[in-house]
Scaffold this active site. Structure first.
Site, short mmCIF file in Angstrom:
data_model
loop_
_atom_site.label_atom_id
_atom_site.label_comp_id
_atom_site.label_asym_id
_atom_site.label_seq_id
_atom_site.Cartn_x
_atom_site.Cartn_y
_atom_site.Cartn_z
N VAL A 61 0.87 -1.32 -0.09
CA VAL A 61 -0.19 -0.09 -0.01
C VAL A 61 0.94 1.31 -0.08
O VAL A 61 0.22 2.49 -0.22
CB VAL A 61 -1.00 -0.09 1.14
CG1 VAL A 61 -1.86 -1.14 1.02
CG2 VAL A 61 -0.28 0.34 2.51
N ASN A 87 -6.63 -1.34 6.17
CA ASN A 87 -6.20 -1.93 7.27
C ASN A 87 -4.96 -2.06 7.56
O ASN A 87 -4.39 -2.39 8.73
CB ASN A 87 -7.05 -3.31 7.74
CG ASN A 87 -6.63 -4.17 8.77
OD1 ASN A 87 -6.62 -3.90 10.09
ND2 ASN A 87 -5.65 -5.34 8.48
N SER A 139 -6.63 3.62 15.75
CA SER A 139 -6.33 3.03 16.87
C SER A 139 -6.96 3.79 18.07
O SER A 139 -7.17 4.97 17.91
CB SER A 139 -4.89 2.98 16.86
OG SER A 139 -4.37 2.89 18.21
N TYR A 152 3.48 6.53 15.23
CA TYR A 152 2.50 5.59 15.17
C TYR A 152 0.98 6.50 15.44
O TYR A 152 0.00 6.29 14.94
CB TYR A 152 2.47 4.28 15.85
CG TYR A 152 1.23 3.24 16.01
CD1 TYR A 152 1.33 2.55 15.00
CD2 TYR A 152 0.24 3.27 16.92
CE1 TYR A 152 0.34 1.39 14.74
CE2 TYR A 152 -0.69 2.44 16.80
CZ TYR A 152 -0.71 1.17 15.57
OH TYR A 152 -1.70 0.43 15.63
N ALA A 154 0.76 9.54 15.53
CA ALA A 154 0.32 10.81 14.71
C ALA A 154 -0.40 10.01 13.48
O ALA A 154 -1.27 10.65 12.93
CB ALA A 154 1.69 11.52 14.48
N LYS A 156 -2.11 7.55 13.11
CA LYS A 156 -3.70 6.99 13.28
C LYS A 156 -4.49 8.30 13.55
O LYS A 156 -5.82 8.04 13.27
CB LYS A 156 -3.57 6.17 14.54
CG LYS A 156 -2.92 4.68 14.43
CD LYS A 156 -3.41 3.82 13.15
CE LYS A 156 -2.86 2.67 13.37
NZ LYS A 156 -3.47 1.82 11.85
N ILE A 185 -5.34 -5.62 20.64
CA ILE A 185 -5.87 -6.96 20.07
C ILE A 185 -4.74 -8.05 19.87
O ILE A 185 -3.62 -7.62 19.26
CB ILE A 185 -6.46 -6.86 18.44
CG1 ILE A 185 -7.34 -5.26 18.84
CG2 ILE A 185 -7.21 -7.92 17.95
CD1 ILE A 185 -8.57 -5.56 19.81
#
Ligand code: NAI
Length: 249
Positions: A61, A87, A139, A152, A154, A156, A185
């Site tokens: 991606v 995702n 998140s 991470y 920032a 999200k 998760i």
């Protein structure tokens, strides 16, 4: 026989994406797009052996060209994509002083640019047909921040913003855009660390999650199923938090 709708899941070969693929392949045709093609092929073969119709494809991606080519090929060879679960994601745990420009770029390219470009590739057909839905994986950290995870968190938060803007822009065409913001998760993304660190992380989750357990990919799949169904027909631009009560926003 009526042809079933088609769903594209990025990062579909593992963890939360796999949970959504397993759940939604019961009612849709599903393209399992992942940079890990062997894993996508293995999952697809298992599901197709039980009657599902899934298609494994290699997709990174972070590459706009790869996304456009793959979406065009799927649309031509298999059929139009009307549902997207965007995702694919990575995690880099680093204190601020150790973040490199390359790490920062990888995080933004995978989550934010990747999410936007996949949406951009599938939206024209959804608009033409006045039909479709998108779910992004954000998140909990999008709203509460994260120690040793500034890039991470920032990324999200940016995804949440992307969700709201796309929801506004495409609501007139009947296309709903939402995001899930999971708590911890149980997936390889969290487990992929030294054993002692994993033990400590699990102990921490028991303390901070009111429900005293991690969530499962199957539970995330159930939520994505809901958001891509008519049962959520008046919900758009929202970040839903499947997190055992860890963050109440
Ligand atoms: P995972 O590591 O089990 O699955 C991620 C999948 O994405 C892998 O199959 C990987 O090959 C694929 N992927 C990574 N980079 C890619 C790229 N550039 N192009 C295509 N595929 C790529 O991890 P998990 O936990 O299932 O993560 C899925 C999403 O959920 C991620 O966006 C992650 O940030 C998010 N998330 C995970 C949480 C957790 O506790 N596990 C909590 C909140 C959000």
């Amino acid at each position: 026989m009526e042809t079933r709708d088609m769903l594209l899941v990025t990062g579909g070969a593992s963890g939360i994406g796999e949970g959504a693929v397993r759940r939604l392949s019961a009612r849709m045709r599903v393209v399992i797009a992942d940079r890990d093609l062997p894993r996508a092929e293995k999952l697809s073969a298992e599901l197709n052996a039980s009657g599902a119709e899934t298609y494994p494809v290699e997709m990174d991606v972070t590459s706009g060209a790869a996304i456009r080519q793959t979406v065009a090929r799927i649309s031509q060879d298999i059929g139009p994509i009307h549902h997207l679960f965007s995702n694919a994601g990575i995690n880099i745990r680093t204190p601020v002083e150790a973040i490199t420009p390359a790490d920062w770029a990888a995080m933004m390219n995978t989550h934010v640019k990747g999410g936007m470009m996949v949406a951009q590739a599938v939206l024209p057909r959804m608009v033409a047909d006045r039909k479709g839905g998108i779910v992004f994986t954000s998140s909990d950290f999008a709203v509460v921040g994260m120690t040793n995870g500034v890039s991470y968190a920032a990324a999200k938060t940016a995804l949440y913003s992307l969700t709201k803007s796309l929801a506004l822009e495409f609501a007139p065409y009947g296309i709903r855009v939402n995001a899930i913001g999971p708590g911890p998760i149980d997936t390889p993304l969290l487990r992929d660390r030294p054993a002692a660190e994993w033990e400590a992380a699990q102990a921490r989750f028991m303390q901070i999650v009111p429900m005293k357990r991690m969530g499962t990919p199957a539970e995330m799949g159930a939520l994505v199923d809901f958001l891509l169904s008519d049962r959520s027909s008046y919900i758009t631009g929202q970040l839903l938090h499947p997190n055992g009560g860890q963050v109440m926003w």
